[in-house]
Every structure is written in C-alpha cells, then in structure tokens.
Design a protein around this motif. Structure first.
Motif, PDB file in Angstrom:
ATOM      1  N   ARG A 142     -84.159-113.032  28.051  1.00  0.00           N
ATOM      2  CA  ARG A 142     -83.036-114.102  27.245  1.00  0.00           C
ATOM      3  C   ARG A 142     -82.470-113.646  26.126  1.00  0.00           C
ATOM      4  O   ARG A 142     -81.329-114.125  25.704  1.00  0.00           O
ATOM      5  N   CYS A 143     -83.045-112.617  25.285  1.00  0.00           N
ATOM      6  CA  CYS A 143     -82.564-112.502  23.876  1.00  0.00           C
ATOM      7  C   CYS A 143     -82.917-110.955  23.634  1.00  0.00           C
ATOM      8  O   CYS A 143     -83.774-110.386  24.290  1.00  0.00           O
ATOM      9  N   LEU A 144     -82.250-110.467  22.552  1.00  0.00           N
ATOM     10  CA  LEU A 144     -82.522-109.202  21.903  1.00  0.00           C
ATOM     11  C   LEU A 144     -82.644-109.371  20.481  1.00  0.00           C
ATOM     12  O   LEU A 144     -81.713-110.085  19.983  1.00  0.00           O
ATOM     13  N   ALA A 145     -83.265-108.530  19.834  1.00  0.00           N
ATOM     14  CA  ALA A 145     -83.525-108.371  18.150  1.00  0.00           C
ATOM     15  C   ALA A 145     -83.420-107.182  17.705  1.00  0.00           C
ATOM     16  O   ALA A 145     -83.913-106.249  18.434  1.00  0.00           O
ATOM     17  N   PHE A 146     -82.288-106.738  16.674  1.00  0.00           N
ATOM     18  CA  PHE A 146     -82.233-105.624  16.333  1.00  0.00           C
ATOM     19  C   PHE A 146     -82.034-105.544  14.759  1.00  0.00           C
ATOM     20  O   PHE A 146     -81.483-106.723  14.489  1.00  0.00           O
ATOM     21  N   ARG A 147     -82.219-104.438  14.135  1.00  0.00           N
ATOM     22  CA  ARG A 147     -81.725-104.286  12.847  1.00  0.00           C
ATOM     23  C   ARG A 147     -80.319-104.108  12.473  1.00  0.00           C
ATOM     24  O   ARG A 147     -79.739-103.530  13.194  1.00  0.00           O
ATOM     25  N   ASP A 148     -79.811-104.782  11.590  1.00  0.00           N
ATOM     26  CA  ASP A 148     -78.617-104.768  11.268  1.00  0.00           C
ATOM     27  C   ASP A 148     -78.115-103.347  10.588  1.00  0.00           C
ATOM     28  O   ASP A 148     -78.755-102.720   9.793  1.00  0.00           O
ATOM     29  N   VAL A 149     -77.079-102.827  11.017  1.00  0.00           N
ATOM     30  CA  VAL A 149     -76.448-101.351  10.679  1.00  0.00           C
ATOM     31  C   VAL A 149     -75.942-101.828   9.283  1.00  0.00           C
ATOM     32  O   VAL A 149     -75.899-100.814   8.438  1.00  0.00           O
ATOM     33  N   ASN A 150     -75.666-102.776   8.627  1.00  0.00           N
ATOM     34  CA  ASN A 150     -75.369-103.047   7.375  1.00  0.00           C
ATOM     35  C   ASN A 150     -75.998-104.361   6.577  1.00  0.00           C
ATOM     36  O   ASN A 150     -75.806-105.391   6.408  1.00  0.00           O
ATOM     37  N   PRO A 151     -77.253-103.933   6.370  1.00  0.00           N
ATOM     38  CA  PRO A 151     -78.304-104.956   5.834  1.00  0.00           C
ATOM     39  C   PRO A 151     -77.665-105.449   4.521  1.00  0.00           C
ATOM     40  O   PRO A 151     -77.466-104.995   3.566  1.00  0.00           O
ATOM     41  N   ALA A 193     -80.015-107.463   3.087  1.00  0.00           N
ATOM     42  CA  ALA A 193     -81.364-107.443   2.457  1.00  0.00           C
ATOM     43  C   ALA A 193     -82.225-106.442   2.868  1.00  0.00           C
ATOM     44  O   ALA A 193     -82.042-105.960   3.747  1.00  0.00           O
ATOM     45  N   PRO A 194     -83.528-106.041   2.146  1.00  0.00           N
ATOM     46  CA  PRO A 194     -84.384-105.306   2.781  1.00  0.00           C
ATOM     47  C   PRO A 194     -84.771-105.507   4.202  1.00  0.00           C
ATOM     48  O   PRO A 194     -84.939-104.331   4.796  1.00  0.00           O
ATOM     49  N   VAL A 195     -84.906-106.584   4.672  1.00  0.00           N
ATOM     50  CA  VAL A 195     -85.198-106.976   5.766  1.00  0.00           C
ATOM     51  C   VAL A 195     -84.000-107.723   6.610  1.00  0.00           C
ATOM     52  O   VAL A 195     -83.783-108.803   5.733  1.00  0.00           O
ATOM     53  N   HIS A 196     -83.289-107.225   7.455  1.00  0.00           N
ATOM     54  CA  HIS A 196     -82.100-107.921   8.190  1.00  0.00           C
ATOM     55  C   HIS A 196     -82.188-107.577   9.476  1.00  0.00           C
ATOM     56  O   HIS A 196     -81.640-106.574  10.043  1.00  0.00           O
ATOM     57  N   ILE A 197     -82.687-108.679  10.240  1.00  0.00           N
ATOM     58  CA  ILE A 197     -82.572-108.114  11.730  1.00  0.00           C
ATOM     59  C   ILE A 197     -81.808-109.431  12.510  1.00  0.00           C
ATOM     60  O   ILE A 197     -81.585-110.703  11.749  1.00  0.00           O
ATOM     61  N   LEU A 198     -81.009-109.179  13.397  1.00  0.00           N
ATOM     62  CA  LEU A 198     -80.101-110.032  14.225  1.00  0.00           C
ATOM     63  C   LEU A 198     -80.824-110.355  15.449  1.00  0.00           C
ATOM     64  O   LEU A 198     -81.358-109.468  15.974  1.00  0.00           O
ATOM     65  N   ASP A 207     -91.721-115.406   3.405  1.00  0.00           N
ATOM     66  CA  ASP A 207     -90.574-116.000   2.825  1.00  0.00           C
ATOM     67  C   ASP A 207     -89.247-115.354   3.433  1.00  0.00           C
ATOM     68  O   ASP A 207     -89.244-114.211   3.321  1.00  0.00           O
ATOM     69  N   TYR A 208     -88.421-116.257   4.100  1.00  0.00           N
ATOM     70  CA  TYR A 208     -87.194-115.772   4.687  1.00  0.00           C
ATOM     71  C   TYR A 208     -86.129-116.627   4.901  1.00  0.00           C
ATOM     72  O   TYR A 208     -86.361-117.950   4.801  1.00  0.00           O
ATOM     73  N   ALA A 242     -84.963-111.080   4.694  1.00  0.00           N
ATOM     74  CA  ALA A 242     -86.092-111.420   3.771  1.00  0.00           C
ATOM     75  C   ALA A 242     -86.189-109.910   2.678  1.00  0.00           C
ATOM     76  O   ALA A 242     -85.505-108.966   2.993  1.00  0.00           O
ATOM     77  N   GLY A 243     -86.998-110.002   2.051  1.00  0.00           N
ATOM     78  CA  GLY A 243     -87.420-108.973   1.120  1.00  0.00           C
ATOM     79  C   GLY A 243     -86.699-108.990  -0.215  1.00  0.00           C
ATOM     80  O   GLY A 243     -86.867-107.956  -0.895  1.00  0.00           O
ATOM     81  N   ARG A 244     -86.089-109.724  -0.428  1.00  0.00           N
ATOM     82  CA  ARG A 244     -85.585-110.171  -1.799  1.00  0.00           C
ATOM     83  C   ARG A 244     -85.062-111.585  -2.036  1.00  0.00           C
ATOM     84  O   ARG A 244     -85.469-112.564  -1.291  1.00  0.00           O
ATOM     85  N   ALA A 245     -85.127-112.156  -3.486  1.00  0.00           N
ATOM     86  CA  ALA A 245     -84.819-113.497  -3.737  1.00  0.00           C
ATOM     87  C   ALA A 245     -83.423-113.822  -3.506  1.00  0.00           C
ATOM     88  O   ALA A 245     -82.410-113.113  -3.370  1.00  0.00           O
TER      89      ALA A 245
END
Length: 112
Positions: free
Chosen positions: A24-33, A35-40, A79-80, A103-106
């Motif tokens: 039903r879905c797919l999740a991957f890291r953003d190529v232009n993050p 934040a230190p963690v940026h998943i779509l 925290d995210y 996530a990974g920053r304020a």
C-alpha cells in the motif's frame, strides 16, 4: 500523476533509499533533507494531494499515519514532526500525496 518522481520511485524507474515498503505504501529518505532525519511516506495509490482524497480512502490515510509512526519507532525517534503540504501555495512540489517525517533537530513554531 504517473509521471511524477514518486511514481517513478514506486515503479523502480529511479533509485531511492527505501526504508519501508508494503503493498500500500513506500517510505524513503528525502534527497533534499530539511532535517537530519527526513523520510517521505507515500501511498502507492494515485492521490495528488490530501484535498483530492476521497472518503473511500479514509482507511488508507490512517494507514499512512500509522506506518509513519512505526517507521519513527524503528528509527528510535521520540520527537518528530509530521508535515503534509497541500498544494503549491503550501509548499507541495511533487503532486503525489506524501507525508514528511522530520526529526533530529529542534523545530520552531509556527512552522514556515
């Protein structure tokens, strides 16, 4: 929508750093993050933006949020921020519904 970059990722026409996938879905890291963690997290169903979702897709929308929550847990994130941009004026640049897990920053409030 079949020609969006996200459709090409789903169809494996272009590579992505995939962190989760099911039928039903797919999740991957953003190529232009942004934040230190940026998943779509994206549905495989062709939904252009949140305001285009139909009432019969309500369960899928909840499924995307629960999948994002599970990915955050797997990434050991407590925290995210979750962001859904709806339309160009709100910052949507790819017209295939997607949820940002950041996530990974304020983060400041208000956002933007």
């Amino acid at each position: 929508m079949s020609d969006t970059i996200f459709a090409k990722i789903i169809n494996r026409e272009i590579p992505a750093d995939i962190v989760y996938e099911d039928e039903r879905c797919l999740a991957f890291r953003d190529v232009n993050p942004q934040a230190p963690v940026h998943i779509l997290v994206i549905p495989k169903a062709p939904i252009v933006k949140l305001s285009d979702a139909e009432s019969n897709q309500q369960e899928l929308l909840g499924y995307l949020l629960m999948t994002l929550k599970n990915i955050a847990a797997e990434q050991e994130l407590e925290d995210y921020r979750v962001v859904i941009n709806n339309g160009a004026g709100a910052g949507q640049s790819v017209f295939h519904l997607h949820l940002h897990l950041l996530a990974g920053r304020a983060f400041d409030w208000p956002p933007g």
